[in-house]
Design an enzyme around this catalytic site. Structure first.
Site, short mmCIF file in Angstrom:
data_model
loop_
_atom_site.label_atom_id
_atom_site.label_comp_id
_atom_site.label_asym_id
_atom_site.label_seq_id
_atom_site.Cartn_x
_atom_site.Cartn_y
_atom_site.Cartn_z
N HIS A 74 0.81 -1.36 -0.12
CA HIS A 74 0.04 0.34 0.15
C HIS A 74 0.90 1.38 0.09
O HIS A 74 0.68 2.07 -0.64
CB HIS A 74 -0.92 0.00 1.12
CG HIS A 74 -1.67 1.41 1.42
ND1 HIS A 74 -1.38 1.98 2.41
CD2 HIS A 74 -2.66 1.66 0.86
CE1 HIS A 74 -2.41 3.23 2.48
NE2 HIS A 74 -3.01 3.12 1.47
N GLU A 77 1.94 1.71 -3.44
CA GLU A 77 1.04 2.45 -4.32
C GLU A 77 0.95 3.96 -4.09
O GLU A 77 0.75 4.73 -5.15
CB GLU A 77 -0.08 1.73 -3.68
CG GLU A 77 -1.66 2.25 -4.44
CD GLU A 77 -2.81 2.65 -3.50
OE1 GLU A 77 -3.02 3.81 -3.43
OE2 GLU A 77 -3.26 1.80 -2.90
N HIS A 78 0.83 4.39 -2.97
CA HIS A 78 1.11 5.99 -2.77
C HIS A 78 2.27 6.69 -3.26
O HIS A 78 2.09 7.63 -3.72
CB HIS A 78 0.99 6.31 -1.07
CG HIS A 78 -0.25 6.08 -0.64
ND1 HIS A 78 -0.62 7.24 0.34
CD2 HIS A 78 -1.25 5.34 -0.37
CE1 HIS A 78 -1.79 7.11 0.85
NE2 HIS A 78 -2.08 6.06 0.49
N GLU A 154 -3.89 7.89 7.35
CA GLU A 154 -4.72 6.89 6.73
C GLU A 154 -5.35 6.03 7.44
O GLU A 154 -6.63 5.38 7.83
CB GLU A 154 -4.25 6.47 5.30
CG GLU A 154 -5.30 5.72 4.43
CD GLU A 154 -4.90 5.14 3.16
OE1 GLU A 154 -3.72 5.42 2.76
OE2 GLU A 154 -5.80 4.68 2.52
#
Lengths: 454, 437
Positions: A74, A77-78, A154
């Site tokens: 993840h 991905e950012h 997040e």
């Protein structure tokens, strides 16, 4: 060059046969082929509006992460929105926006996907940028520090600020002894805090390659346009010859029923949630999964479902009941049941009622009228799906990155239609076994009330 | 045929960009107006009905009655009790959605061409003969109460409730349309029936349809479905005064990340400056990744996952608002950065390049909204409720393009009130005090 161009159905079906007779399908909208470097391509056509969606799905997710580096899929991905050799940090999204489009990305256990929705004549530009960041990202230490703070926030938003999310996270960790599905997609906080540039780059270099990706384009495009542009932008990227085989640790036999209580002052509505280990959809072998899919609908798919009838209408011990099966998964998955007690009913009472309901259901068998209504709705959903081809496209992307083939996706509607009541009961007997389950109680903790301190 | 069917159809070709959205105005034999996009490529129709007024029509002391009534529509009609109703709907593979908000009650229906008559028959029964059985009222009320209890411990909901109260006070906009546990516990079946009479009338009705249906078929359908509703409806309450003042309101709540909402008075949709404000907001906090707020708060400082602002022009009040979440130790800095950006744009405006990028985005993104029958039906109903012309879709991008930098920066100085911005913070923020001006 193109290895295979398979037009799956040459012509548009002129009319849909009556629903009562036959399941319509959406095969005719879908074309697929594979580039020489191994990039698989799916095109779903809809020419009603001059819009398209461009997606790249990588066969890599949080369950593929190295031990101790949870959250890196993840995090990466950012970081793919930062600079590349030719794009500055943020320039990809800014370019998409300047072209009137929207872009984003998402990460799951089994896949990571990036997408843009834009006007149909911008496909060339989208592919150029997406192909660029498949191999050319340039990260700085500052990117790492700032973006790590972003994903910690997040995690705060999605998990730490929600008692339900924390409960699910703990419960899931107890469900899986030995498989990475027990680790949250976003990562454990202490491991996110330790992620560094090397973690991100090593994951990137290992897994981001055309032979580990699926390109899915849906909307106002032709397969030929997609083929030419895909060859131009993605076709020139060499396959990664060292792409590791996707090997996951397996669950040992689970032989001990587990129970947990999670208490938090922020809980207003207590409930019971039980998950059972369950088989997933496997390529060429989807019958059990189809039976479990229908079992979830029959037990807890809405007002007319078995548990709702028993617990919300007849005995009124619950205000809500639901059953869920996530069959699209690379490895063993879960089947879960949730019951929310009515006012004055304890968690113990509502759990007992749930257990009685499940046992009675298996004894009585499936109501054929209910099964037929569900099958009718599934047939109709094939018609409604054509109003949202991005949804069809997503289905292919998710399936192909979770170990299924195009054929499996296209066979699925007919397999569902063929499931019998006996098969559903057999699947229920096989899966609803307490020794593979976790029963969680989400509970109120004595505590706080919000108040304005003015 | 008893009735002579007269259909007046205005066909509007919406221009080259939106070549696919051709809206016809259909006036039924009974005199109802609907907007239609005919598209026979998929054998189903999406029908959207909206009744102006919504939860703001609750009678005094009956807060939550419209919300509960709307939730009860799917709980049985005519001969069918809740369970039989749900089974009938499943058997038709149709879906009916009933929803309420502070400005309207909406009915979103989707049905196949092959059994359209049966589906519309069921919807007709739903609107004209809902059962409102006491057992259903008690059961659904229990669900609403369960939801309200959860809201009371959810930081996002606590922030929304506090913001609403500070902004609108005693006006219906100031409280939750779902009511309170106390008010809905006191509602009787008669209150639910009264709410139904208040909501459904032809006067407050707007209709949009998209899909596999002709103008003539739609005209007959809406006459049958809606022609018997009362001609006139309830009086809609007057405008709300936006009572927000500058400062910070802290709601103490034990959670690791503070949730903040912020805002002040906004601008109406029919204001000549609305498009200038819309472009302004796109630059300040409207973009997904490319906004001043996103850049300053997330990209440069890593203070949040999400920060946004938006214009909220509702029927009875307009606000300009936004939201953000940051860890308790960081929220004070986040709020300082947002306030600073608000002041910078109010004083210095935005640049030509920022305005150009925002306009390119807004004009390019507009066609992407029309992506599905239900979506288009919803947009057409909203257009009618805002009294926009039927050719609006074709002219909308020209309106965006016509905005000048001078307009935007004048509106920035008038609309943005850095001193009047109210922050509601739910959590245990460090270094933030309640500030009331």
């Amino acid at each position: 060059m193109i290895r295979a161009l398979a037009m799956i159905f040459a012509t548009f079906a002129a009319a849909i046969p009556g629903l009562a007779q036959k399941s319509p399908d959406n095969k005719e909208l879908v074309t697929s082929f594979t580039l020489d470097n191994g990039l698989q391509v799916i095109v779903v056509e809809d020419h009603r509006a001059p819009v398209l969606q461009h997606m790249i799905w990588y066969r890599i997710g949080s369950a593929d992460e190295p031990r101790g580096a949870s959250g890196v899929a993840h995090f990466l991905e950012h970081l793919l929105f930062k600079a590349t050799d030719t794009l500055e940090a943020g320039e990809l999204s800014a370019t998409v926006a300047a072209n009137g489009g929207r872009d984003n990305a998402f990460t799951s256990y089994d896949y990571t996907a990036y997408f843009q929705r834009v006007a149909a004549d911008r496909l060339d530009l989208m592919m150029r940028m997406e192909a660029d960041r498949m191999v050319n990202i340039r990260l700085t230490e500052e990117n790492i520090t700032t973006e790590r703070d972003v994903i910690l926030e997040e995690r705060n938003t999605r998990v730490e600020n929600s008692a339900r999310a924390l409960f699910s996270e703990q419960k899931n960790a107890i469900q899986f002894f030995n498989h990475r599905y027990g680790v949250p997609i976003i990562g454990w906080r202490h491991e996110i805090e330790a992620l560094d540039l090397d973690d991100a780059l090593s994951f990137y270099r290992t897994y981001y390659a055309p032979n580990n990706a699926i390109l899915v384009v849906s909307g106002d495009v032709t397969p030929e346009e997609v083929r030419v542009l895909a060859q131009k932008h993605y076709g020139v990227i060499p396959a990664n010859p060292d792409l590791p085989e996707r090997v996951r640790t397996k669950e040992p036999p689970q032989t001990a029923a587990r129970r947990m209580q999670f208490k938090d002052p922020r809980v207003a509505q207590e409930y019971v949630s039980r998950s059972y280990l369950a088989p997933e959809r496997n390529s060429g072998d989807q019958e059990t999964a189809a039976a479990l899919y229908l079992l979830a609908e029959i037990l807890g798919g809405g007002t007319t479902s078995y548990l709702a009838e028993q617990m919300q209408f007849d005995t009124q011990v619950a205000v809500y009941t639901g059953a869920f099966y996530s069959g699209q998964s690379l490895d063993q998955t879960t089947f879960s049941v949730i019951v929310v007690p009515a006012e004055g009913v304890s968690l113990g009472q509502v759990e007992a009622a749930m257990d009685k309901g499940l046992a009675d259901f298996i004894d009585r068998g499936v109501d054929p009228d209910q099964l037929e209504r569900i099958k009718m709705q599934l047939r109709a959903s094939q018609i409604y799906a054509r109003d949202n081809v991005d949804g069809i496209a997503n289905r292919y992307g998710r399936a192909l990155s979770s170990g299924l083939t195009i054929r499996d996706v296209q066979d699925w509607p007919d397999i569902l239609q063929a499931v019998t009541g006996e098969q559903i009961i057999a699947a229920a007997r096989e899966v609803l076994r307490v020794e593979t389950s976790v029963t969680g109680w989400l509970m109120q903790d004595a505590g706080i009330e919000a108040g304005v301190s003015q | 045929m008893k009735h002579l069917i007269i259909l007046m159809i205005t066909l509007v070709f919406a221009g080259p960009v939106m070549g696919e959205v051709k809206i016809k105005e259909v006036i039924s034999p009974g005199g109802l107006t609907a907007w239609l996009v005919e598209d026979h490529s998929i054998p189903f129709t999406a029908l959207e009905l909206r009744f102006r007024g919504g939860t703001s029509l609750d009678a005094p002391g009956k807060r939550g009655s419209v919300y509960l009534m709307t939730a009860l529509l799917e709980e049985g009609a005519g001969e069918l009790d809740a369970r039989a109703y749900a089974r009938a709907l499943e058997g038709l593979a149709a879906s009916f959605g009933f929803d309420s908000n502070s400005d309207s009650v909406s009915v979103s229906a989707r049905f196949l061409s092959e059994n359209r008559a049966a589906a519309v028959g069921l919807l007709r029964d739903t609107l004209h003969n809902p059962r409102f059985d006491q057992s259903a009222i008690d059961r659904v009320r229990g669900q609403v109460i369960s939801g309200l209890r959860s809201d009371a411990k959810d930081p996002d909901q606590i922030a929304a409730a506090t913001f609403r109260r500070l902004a609108f006070g005693d006006h219906p906009y100031g409280t939750d349309g779902a009511g309170t546990i106390e008010t809905i516990s006191g509602l009787s079946r008669d209150d639910i029936i009264a709410a139904k009479h208040v909501v459904f009338s032809r006067e407050h009705l707007y209709i949009g349809a998209v899909g596999d249906i002709t103008a003539q078929e739609l005209g007959a359908l809406i006459d049958d479905l809606l022609g018997d509703l009362p001609a006139t409806g309830a009086t809609i309450p007057g405008p709300a005064t936006v009572g927000l003042t500058g400062g910070v309101t802290v709601v103490d709540f034990d959670t690791p990340q503070s949730v903040a909402l912020f805002g002040h008075a906004g601008i109406d949709q029919d204001d000549p400056d609305f498009f200038a404000a819309y472009v302004l907001n796109q630059v300040l906090g409207g973009g997904s990744f490319e906004s001043r707020l996103m850049d300053e708060v997330r990209e440069k400082r890593g203070l949040t996952y999400s920060v946004y602002s938006y214009l909220s022009p509702r029927d009875l009040a307009a606000t300009y608002r936004g939201g953000v979440s940051s860890a308790n130790g960081k929220i004070a800095e986040t709020i300082a950065v947002i306030s600073n950006e608000w002041a910078k744009v109010a004083q210095g405006g935005i640049t030509q390049a920022e305005m150009n990028a925002a306009k390119t985005y807004l004009t390019g993104a507009y066609p992407l909204r029309f992506d599905g029958n239900a979506r288009i039906a919803g947009i057409m109903v909203a257009m009618q409720m805002q009294d926009l012309p039927i050719d609006y879709i074709a002219t909308r991008n020209a309106r965006v393009k016509a905005v000048t930098l001078a307009d935007v920066n004048r509106v920035a100085s008038e609309l943005l009130q850095p001193e009047g911005l109210r922050f509601v913070v739910v959590g245990q923020p460090e270094g933030l005090e309640n500030v009331t001006d």
